[in-house]
Design a protein around this motif. Sequence first.
Motif, mmCIF file in Angstrom:
data_model
loop_
_atom_site.group_PDB
_atom_site.id
_atom_site.type_symbol
_atom_site.label_atom_id
_atom_site.label_comp_id
_atom_site.label_asym_id
_atom_site.label_seq_id
_atom_site.Cartn_x
_atom_site.Cartn_y
_atom_site.Cartn_z
ATOM 1 N N LYS A 12 0.844 -1.191 0.000
ATOM 2 C CA LYS A 12 0.000 0.000 0.000
ATOM 3 C C LYS A 12 0.882 1.245 0.000
ATOM 4 N N VAL A 13 0.330 2.329 -0.543
ATOM 5 C CA VAL A 13 1.003 3.628 -0.544
ATOM 6 C C VAL A 13 0.119 4.614 0.207
ATOM 7 N N TYR A 14 0.743 5.405 1.084
ATOM 8 C CA TYR A 14 0.022 6.379 1.907
ATOM 9 C C TYR A 14 0.608 7.768 1.706
ATOM 10 N N GLY A 15 -0.202 8.777 1.988
ATOM 11 C CA GLY A 15 0.247 10.169 1.973
ATOM 12 C C GLY A 15 -0.099 10.860 3.277
ATOM 13 N N SER A 16 0.739 11.830 3.678
ATOM 14 C CA SER A 16 0.530 12.537 4.940
ATOM 15 C C SER A 16 1.181 13.913 4.875
ATOM 16 N N ASP A 17 0.655 14.845 5.678
ATOM 17 C CA ASP A 17 1.276 16.153 5.817
ATOM 18 C C ASP A 17 1.962 16.331 7.158
ATOM 19 N N ASP A 18 1.642 15.471 8.125
ATOM 20 C CA ASP A 18 2.225 15.639 9.457
ATOM 21 C C ASP A 18 3.040 14.431 9.917
#
Length: 406
Positions: free
Chosen positions: A13-19
Amino acid sequence: PSSDMANMPAAFKVYGSDDGSSWSELLSVAGEADWFARECRYYTFRNETAYSRYKLSVVSTVSGNAAKLGVYNYYFAKPADPTTAWTWDPNSKADGFSDNGKLWRGDQQLSAWKNGNRIQLRNNSSNVNAYDLDFSAGIVDVDGNPLSYTVYLENGIKSGKYLTRIIGAAVIDAVPSWGAQYCWYLNELSLGSAFTSFGEKQAFENAYSLQTLDLTRSAAQILPAGTFNNLYNLKGDIVLKVKTFAASFARSHITSLVLNEVETYGDGNSYFDPFGWCDCLTNVTLGAGLKDINCGRAFGKVGKDGSPAYVDIWWKGVPPAFAKSQPELFNEGANNRITHHLPWSQREAWIDFAANHGLTSFSLTLPEGLASADGVWESNSGVKSIVKWWSEEPPKPKTGTLIFIY
């Protein structure tokens, strides 16, 4: 990938985050299997949010053991609007370049200069932020007026670290030697009616991620040596409309290759290996217009790292001339299984050819009207190829067996 194929990912899986603590899932992949060394698999997804952090999570491996990834890279590109034309501005410079003139579309820009009605991309212009060279909407001037210019890629996109697509449409006219070499993320290549020539060698070598290759509208007549070497991820059928085909696909992943338009196979160089180490090559179709095979080991060295190769070659016409290649060199490598399917409609020519070129035994059986054969094409060193008939139009039902021994 890792040299240990059993420890490659089966699901991830691939995830994205800003924090860095709250993660949004962007891509989920499962059921991956059958990895091979140096393979690059390319995955795309769209998300509306441009995150500052991304992570890859391996859910499981093929073997169930810990994952072993030699190298993995990722690149996130914004999709370009295919209805928007590129703008040629002869009075501006691309960021970081001294050349006068640039091509730009949205946030993409390429350093270039104009030579007559041709725009030539300059060396290293790939280091500007180009990621999608889709010329479907053509080129316009700064006032939006259409321009009848073509584009010459020179070495301008060599090592293009962001480039994912090249759509030539009726704009790109040529790619010189090494012009698009090492474009690791290039996923789609389509060259249109304006395209007339490749360089002498290795124009698209090492485009590891390339999956879609379309040259059916191209006007190029010659496919030089090394043009598409090392395309580890290329899959599906490839139809090439060129007159001369050289050693162009070494170490590539190809399911089937159709050379209906080819007149000369090889460029006169001895002992070229056009499909060397192509462990995934399974079918080659040679058109009825093939006049000459002009290279040594025409189908030799197929198979990667000594592993066996299983290739079916479908001939559609009479036997061609052999300026340099010899039939007994077609099957270089004792582990290979190469089957030559000869056209039933040209059987008399092929039987004569077999008698003159070392086809040592040949049996022909016609069960229920379908043409088939089992024969042996044996080289001087004892390496053998299988020979069978194939029929465009099955003959009328017959029974019986004929044995030819030379």
